[in-house]
Design a protein around this motif. Sequence first.
Motif, PDB file in Angstrom:
ATOM      1  N   VAL A   1       0.842  -1.203   0.000  1.00 58.42           N
ATOM      2  CA  VAL A   1       0.000   0.000   0.000  1.00 58.42           C
ATOM      3  C   VAL A   1       0.872   1.246   0.000  1.00 58.42           C
ATOM      4  CG1 VAL A   1      -1.733   1.303   1.301  1.00 58.42           C
ATOM      5  CG2 VAL A   1      -1.903  -1.188   1.159  1.00 58.42           C
ATOM      6  N   ASN A   2       2.032   1.162   0.651  1.00 53.14           N
ATOM      7  CA  ASN A   2       2.887   2.345   0.837  1.00 53.14           C
ATOM      8  C   ASN A   2       4.300   2.159   0.298  1.00 53.14           C
ATOM      9  OD1 ASN A   2       1.045   4.125   2.339  1.00 53.14           O
ATOM     10  ND2 ASN A   2       1.146   2.547   3.914  1.00 53.14           N
ATOM     11  N   THR A   3       4.461   1.320  -0.711  1.00 53.49           N
ATOM     12  CA  THR A   3       5.756   1.226  -1.372  1.00 53.49           C
ATOM     13  C   THR A   3       5.526   0.874  -2.838  1.00 53.49           C
ATOM     14  OG1 THR A   3       8.005   0.326  -1.153  1.00 53.49           O
ATOM     15  CG2 THR A   3       6.202  -1.249  -0.973  1.00 53.49           C
ATOM     16  N   THR A   4       6.586   0.856  -3.623  1.00 53.53           N
ATOM     17  CA  THR A   4       6.446   0.578  -5.051  1.00 53.53           C
ATOM     18  C   THR A   4       6.580  -0.910  -5.334  1.00 53.53           C
ATOM     19  OG1 THR A   4       8.819   0.810  -5.504  1.00 53.53           O
ATOM     20  CG2 THR A   4       7.483   2.829  -5.576  1.00 53.53           C
ATOM     21  N   ALA A   5       6.154  -1.312  -6.521  1.00 54.13           N
ATOM     22  CA  ALA A   5       6.283  -2.715  -6.920  1.00 54.13           C
ATOM     23  C   ALA A   5       7.751  -3.129  -6.955  1.00 54.13           C
ATOM     24  CB  ALA A   5       5.636  -2.931  -8.285  1.00 54.13           C
ATOM     25  N   ALA A   6       8.620  -2.224  -7.447  1.00 56.76           N
ATOM     26  CA  ALA A   6      10.041  -2.550  -7.556  1.00 56.76           C
ATOM     27  C   ALA A   6      10.665  -2.773  -6.183  1.00 56.76           C
ATOM     28  CB  ALA A   6      10.776  -1.441  -8.302  1.00 56.76           C
ATOM     29  N   LYS A   7      10.423  -1.829  -5.248  1.00 56.78           N
ATOM     30  CA  LYS A   7      10.989  -1.973  -3.912  1.00 56.78           C
ATOM     31  C   LYS A   7      10.405  -3.190  -3.199  1.00 56.78           C
ATOM     32  CE  LYS A   7      11.615   1.701  -1.383  1.00 56.78           C
ATOM     33  NZ  LYS A   7      11.334   2.959  -0.655  1.00 56.78           N
ATOM     34  N   GLY A   8       9.098  -3.415  -3.371  1.00 57.94           N
ATOM     35  CA  GLY A   8       8.477  -4.573  -2.750  1.00 57.94           C
ATOM     36  C   GLY A   8       9.102  -5.864  -3.236  1.00 57.94           C
ATOM     37  N   GLY A   9       9.385  -5.929  -4.542  1.00 54.77           N
ATOM     38  CA  GLY A   9       9.999  -7.128  -5.100  1.00 54.77           C
ATOM     39  C   GLY A   9      11.390  -7.373  -4.562  1.00 54.77           C
ATOM     40  N   PHE A  10      12.200  -6.338  -4.484  1.00 51.89           N
ATOM     41  CA  PHE A  10      13.572  -6.518  -4.013  1.00 51.89           C
ATOM     42  C   PHE A  10      13.632  -6.839  -2.522  1.00 51.89           C
ATOM     43  CE2 PHE A  10      14.956  -4.774  -8.040  1.00 51.89           C
ATOM     44  CZ  PHE A  10      16.143  -5.455  -8.249  1.00 51.89           C
ATOM     45  N   ILE A  11      12.796  -6.179  -1.717  1.00 46.71           N
ATOM     46  CA  ILE A  11      12.827  -6.456  -0.279  1.00 46.71           C
ATOM     47  C   ILE A  11      12.299  -7.863  -0.007  1.00 46.71           C
ATOM     48  CG2 ILE A  11      11.939  -5.746   1.975  1.00 46.71           C
ATOM     49  CD1 ILE A  11      11.861  -2.877   0.886  1.00 46.71           C
ATOM     50  N   THR A  12      11.240  -8.269  -0.714  1.00 48.57           N
ATOM     51  CA  THR A  12      10.738  -9.636  -0.576  1.00 48.57           C
ATOM     52  C   THR A  12      11.837 -10.641  -0.907  1.00 48.57           C
ATOM     53  OG1 THR A  12       8.480  -8.977  -1.135  1.00 48.57           O
ATOM     54  CG2 THR A  12       9.029 -11.309  -1.391  1.00 48.57           C
ATOM     55  N   GLY A  13      12.667 -10.296  -1.898  1.00 48.71           N
ATOM     56  CA  GLY A  13      13.740 -11.193  -2.314  1.00 48.71           C
ATOM     57  C   GLY A  13      14.762 -11.485  -1.239  1.00 48.71           C
ATOM     58  N   LEU A  14      14.735 -10.736  -0.133  1.00 51.93           N
ATOM     59  CA  LEU A  14      15.669 -11.013   0.959  1.00 51.93           C
ATOM     60  C   LEU A  14      15.427 -12.377   1.604  1.00 51.93           C
ATOM     61  CD1 LEU A  14      16.049  -7.601   2.843  1.00 51.93           C
ATOM     62  CD2 LEU A  14      17.801  -8.844   1.584  1.00 51.93           C
ATOM     63  N   TYR A  15      14.263 -12.983   1.320  1.00 55.65           N
ATOM     64  CA  TYR A  15      14.035 -14.309   1.893  1.00 55.65           C
ATOM     65  C   TYR A  15      15.105 -15.292   1.428  1.00 55.65           C
ATOM     66  CZ  TYR A  15      12.097 -16.092  -2.519  1.00 55.65           C
ATOM     67  OH  TYR A  15      11.926 -16.484  -3.824  1.00 55.65           O
ATOM     68  N   VAL A  16      15.739 -14.993   0.284  1.00 57.67           N
ATOM     69  CA  VAL A  16      16.810 -15.856  -0.215  1.00 57.67           C
ATOM     70  C   VAL A  16      17.970 -15.887   0.773  1.00 57.67           C
ATOM     71  CG1 VAL A  16      18.401 -16.226  -2.120  1.00 57.67           C
ATOM     72  CG2 VAL A  16      16.134 -15.327  -2.567  1.00 57.67           C
ATOM     73  N   VAL A  17      18.226 -14.743   1.403  1.00 53.54           N
ATOM     74  CA  VAL A  17      19.282 -14.674   2.403  1.00 53.54           C
ATOM     75  C   VAL A  17      18.837 -15.355   3.692  1.00 53.54           C
ATOM     76  CG1 VAL A  17      20.716 -13.102   3.762  1.00 53.54           C
ATOM     77  CG2 VAL A  17      20.169 -12.539   1.389  1.00 53.54           C
ATOM     78  N   PHE A  18      17.551 -15.232   4.029  1.00 52.16           N
ATOM     79  CA  PHE A  18      17.053 -15.803   5.280  1.00 52.16           C
ATOM     80  C   PHE A  18      17.010 -17.332   5.255  1.00 52.16           C
ATOM     81  CE2 PHE A  18      14.402 -11.706   5.783  1.00 52.16           C
ATOM     82  CZ  PHE A  18      15.487 -11.060   6.358  1.00 52.16           C
ATOM     83  N   VAL A  19      16.796 -17.922   4.060  1.00 55.48           N
ATOM     84  CA  VAL A  19      16.630 -19.380   3.965  1.00 55.48           C
ATOM     85  C   VAL A  19      17.783 -20.146   4.616  1.00 55.48           C
ATOM     86  CG1 VAL A  19      16.634 -21.329   2.347  1.00 55.48           C
ATOM     87  CG2 VAL A  19      15.028 -19.453   2.020  1.00 55.48           C
ATOM     88  N   PRO A  20      19.057 -19.865   4.260  1.00 55.19           N
ATOM     89  CA  PRO A  20      20.129 -20.653   4.882  1.00 55.19           C
ATOM     90  C   PRO A  20      20.274 -20.426   6.375  1.00 55.19           C
ATOM     91  CG  PRO A  20      21.038 -18.896   3.516  1.00 55.19           C
ATOM     92  CD  PRO A  20      19.580 -18.950   3.227  1.00 55.19           C
ATOM     93  N   PHE A  21      19.944 -19.216   6.838  1.00 48.88           N
ATOM     94  CA  PHE A  21      20.070 -18.958   8.273  1.00 48.88           C
ATOM     95  C   PHE A  21      18.961 -19.654   9.063  1.00 48.88           C
ATOM     96  CE2 PHE A  21      22.766 -15.580   6.677  1.00 48.88           C
ATOM     97  CZ  PHE A  21      23.816 -15.609   7.581  1.00 48.88           C
ATOM     98  N   LEU A  22      17.761 -19.651   8.515  1.00 46.19           N
ATOM     99  CA  LEU A  22      16.682 -20.380   9.173  1.00 46.19           C
ATOM    100  C   LEU A  22      16.949 -21.882   9.136  1.00 46.19           C
ATOM    101  CD1 LEU A  22      13.553 -18.397   7.913  1.00 46.19           C
ATOM    102  CD2 LEU A  22      14.520 -18.410  10.212  1.00 46.19           C
ATOM    103  N   GLY A  23      17.746 -22.314   8.139  1.00 44.84           N
ATOM    104  CA  GLY A  23      18.118 -23.718   8.056  1.00 44.84           C
ATOM    105  C   GLY A  23      18.917 -24.184   9.266  1.00 44.84           C
ATOM    106  N   LEU A  24      19.486 -23.235  10.010  1.00 47.66           N
ATOM    107  CA  LEU A  24      20.213 -23.596  11.233  1.00 47.66           C
ATOM    108  C   LEU A  24      19.310 -24.316  12.221  1.00 47.66           C
ATOM    109  CD1 LEU A  24      22.289 -20.326  11.836  1.00 47.66           C
ATOM    110  CD2 LEU A  24      23.218 -22.596  11.358  1.00 47.66           C
ATOM    111  N   ILE A  25      18.007 -23.986  12.167  1.00 45.60           N
ATOM    112  CA  ILE A  25      17.055 -24.599  13.094  1.00 45.60           C
ATOM    113  C   ILE A  25      16.980 -26.098  12.864  1.00 45.60           C
ATOM    114  CG2 ILE A  25      14.627 -24.627  13.799  1.00 45.60           C
ATOM    115  CD1 ILE A  25      14.461 -21.703  12.960  1.00 45.60           C
TER     116      ILE A  25
END
Length: 305
Positions: free
Chosen positions: A102-126
Motif C-alpha cells: 500500500v505504501n511502497t512501489t512494486a520494484a521496492k516490494g519485489g527486491f525487499i521480498t527477495g531477501l528471503y533468499v538470504v534468510f533461507v540458509p540462516f533459518l536452516g540452522l534450526i
Amino acid sequence: MTPAMQSRVVKANIFLLITAMVWGTGFVAQRSGMDYVGPMIFNAVRFAIGSLSLVPLVIWSSRRGTTLPPGTEVSKGFAIRGAMIAGAILFLGVALQQVGLVNTTAAKGGFITGLYVVFVPFLGLIIGQRPGLGGALGAGIAAAGLFLLSVTADFTLAPGDSWVLASAIFWAIHVLVLGWLSPKMDCIKLAFGQFAFCSLLHFIAAFLTEEVTLASLQAGWFPIVYGGIMPVGVAYTLQVIAQKDAPPTHAAVILSLEAVFAALGGWVILGESMTGRGMFGCALMLSGMLVAQLWPKTQGSEETV
C-alpha cells in the motif's frame, strides 16, 4: 546424479524461472489492486480464485492415483495438516507483503521480498544446516543494499518497507516447509489445500478489519482475477511441483529473480522510477542474494532439506 535425476532438476529449475517471472510481474497487479480494495480482501479473493482454478487438476490427480514411491505417501490427516501449515505461513507472508505494498512501489516490494533468499540458509540452522561464509557475506551485502533502498535520511525504514521486510521471513519459512512437504504429498492437492486455507484466513481478517463492498471488488476485478490465476493458480503451483525435485538452494536463487521482474514490470507498466541510490541498493541486494546461494558450500553446510 543420474541423467534422469539431472533432467528432473533442469525441468524443475525451468518451472522456478517461470514462477519468478509471473511473481515479479504479479507485483504490478498487487500494487494496482490497492487502488480499489483493502489488502486482506484482495488476497482473500485472489487466493480463492487460485484454489478454484486447481479444482480440475485436483479431480484429475485423484483419478490418476499417487505417483509417489511405494511406502512414502503420508496419511490423509498428515496431508491436511501439512496443507494447513503451509497455508498459514503463506497467509502471514502475503498478508504482510500486501499491507506493505500500500505504501511502497512494486520494484521496492519485489527486491525487499527477495531477501528471503538470504534468510533461507540462516533459518536452516534450526534444522541443523550451517549457512557458511557465503550466507553471512551475502546477508551483509543485502543488508547494505536494503539500507540504500529503503532507509530514509532520518534513519527510519520507509513506510511500507518494514511490512514487506517482515513478510520476507515468512517467505523463507515457506520455502523450507515446501521443501519438506512436496516430496511427501501430491503436489496439486498440497497447492490447492494451502491456497484454500490461506484464502479462508484472509476472508476472516478482511471482515474483521476492512470495509468490503461488491462495488469495490467489481471496480478492481482485473488485478484481482489476474492475481488469482497467474501468481497464485499458475506460479505457486509450479513452485510446489518444482520443489519436489529442486534443492532449496536452487529454488531460492532462481526465485530471487522475481525482484528483477518486479522492477521491470513497475517501470514498464506503472511508470515507477527509482533514484540512483535506490538502483545501487537494488544491485547490492541482488548481489547479496546470489552470493548467499552460489558461494561454494563447505562440508556440512546447507545443501538440501
